[in-house]
Write a protein that holds these residues in place. Structure first.
Motif, PDB file in Angstrom:
ATOM      1  N   PHE A 126      -5.881 -18.242  -3.326  1.00 16.64           N
ATOM      2  CA  PHE A 126      -6.211 -16.847  -3.140  1.00 16.64           C
ATOM      3  C   PHE A 126      -6.317 -16.450  -1.668  1.00 16.64           C
ATOM      4  N   GLU A 176      -6.871  -6.720  -6.306  1.00 14.12           N
ATOM      5  CA  GLU A 176      -5.557  -6.503  -6.735  1.00 14.12           C
ATOM      6  C   GLU A 176      -5.464  -5.164  -7.612  1.00 14.12           C
ATOM      7  N   SER A 233      -8.873 -10.741  -2.158  1.00  8.66           N
ATOM      8  CA  SER A 233      -7.860  -9.762  -2.037  1.00  8.66           C
ATOM      9  C   SER A 233      -6.534 -10.020  -3.041  1.00  8.66           C
ATOM     10  N   SER A 234      -5.987 -11.163  -2.992  1.00  4.85           N
ATOM     11  CA  SER A 234      -4.978 -11.384  -4.224  1.00  4.85           C
ATOM     12  C   SER A 234      -4.948 -12.923  -4.494  1.00  4.85           C
TER      13      SER A 234
END
Length: 344
Positions: free
Chosen positions: A93, A320, A274-275
């Motif tokens: 991630f 996200e 973040s993602s």
């Protein structure tokens, strides 16, 4: 005629063998280092200006802004170091700058105000579920999940988890997505063990909605602060709520058959997520350390890694588009410890 004395010196460096660098070369290297440092500082300042603009940040005086910028820089270094590992494939991630990047860990902790849950209500076990569920599922695609909201500076995650679960339950029964009032739960559930913006637990919200009903968000709008309980029109009254067995397979079966459920997690480290699939073996997973409540809306796999799809209450600029994929089948951040859903 003016004469300037120059101190000529040499430095010994290793370049496959020892060599001497003269004054001119050394001066050039110093300039390069200075330029590099200046470029880094400029980059930080540019990101800081962008951060303030994007998140509407303002500070009471220059001293406060200077302090916040220093915190921002410290957090930025952590993000950059982590993302370097992400680029090398060493973690699953990425981290990023968001509205929390100018805050200390202690300040963030104050927003994570989930209180220990009494875990009352019936308990759903695997033996009670007689159904085969899909390998992957996203209730957003079915229209069963309301838009991502932002709790702001109020420690009301528990109210958002409870309301999110009730919104989805209403959709599952009636085919209509109605947004309910988090503020009503913040203001009116103190007799159920919650303390408004200072924390609570979703079960208190469920019990209140069973005894008193809940209004729509339009009728009782969110204020992100503690208020006195207001008289309002009841839109929904739930019949009960169910506590889910502390087992991820059971949780998957419930999500696959019943719909989205509220869950508690340890969230201190996910603030800069973040993602990607958040997989951090060092994330605490005991029931005593759970400090945040969210809505579990599905599950799936990404690059061969199983995950839970979670809707947060920190706005769409976080993660996200307001969601996080949390690693599945390892009780990541304690996700199996406390989950529940309302029954209409």
């Amino acid at each position: 005629m003016r004469h300037e004395s120059v101190c000529v010196f040499t430095i010994l460096v290793w370049t496959g063998g020892f060599h001497y660098l003269g004054y001119t070369t050394m001066k050039f290297l110093i300039v390069l280092v200075a330029v590099a440092l200046a470029a880094n500082a400029l980059s930080d300042r540019e990101q800081w200006d962008e951060f303030k603009l994007k998140h509407g940040k303002s500070y009471r005086n220059l001293a406060e802004e200077t302090r916040r910028f220093a915190i921002f820089q410290d957090n930025l270094r952590v993000i950059e170091q982590h993302n370097a590992k992400y680029e090398r494939g060493e973690t699953s991630f990425a981290r990023g700058v968001n509205r929390f990047t100018d805050m200390t860990k202690e300040e963030i902790k104050k927003l994570l105000n989930r209180k220990p849950s009494p875990k009352t209500g019936n308990t759903m076990t695997a033996a009670m579920i007689n159904a085969t569920v899909a390998d992957s599922l996203d209730w957003r695609a079915q229209g069963a999940v309301a838009t991502v909201k932002d709790q702001g500076d109020c420690g009301s995650c528990w109210a958002f988890a409870a309301v999110g679960a009730m919104e989805s339950a209403y959709y599952m029964k009636n085919g209509q997505l109605v947004q309910f009032s988090e503020q009503q739960l913040i203001d009116c559930t103190t007799s159920y063990g919650t303390v408004g913006c200072d924390g609570g637990f979703m079960q208190g919200g469920f019990e209140y909605a069973h005894d008193n009903g809940i209004s729509t968000e339009d009728a009782y709008p969110y204020a992100a602060k503690d208020q006195s309980c207001q008289s309002t029109t009841v839109f929904l009254t739930i019949s009960s709520f169910v506590q889910i067995e502390q087992n991820e397979d059971t949780i998957k079966s419930v999500v696959g058959t019943v719909g989205p459920v509220g869950v508690a997690i340890y969230a201190d480290d996910i603030v800069s997520y973040s993602s990607g699939v958040y997989d951090n073996p060092s994330c605490p997973n005991s029931s005593e350390e759970l400090d945040h409540e969210v809505l579990l809306v599905g599950y799936g796999s990404e690059n061969g890694q199983d995950y839970w799809l979670i809707k947060n209450s920190w706005g769409t600029n976080w993660g996200e588009s307001g969601y996080i994929k949390l690693a599945r089948n390892s009780n990541m951040c304690g996700i199996a410890q406390d989950s529940a859903y309302p029954v209409l």
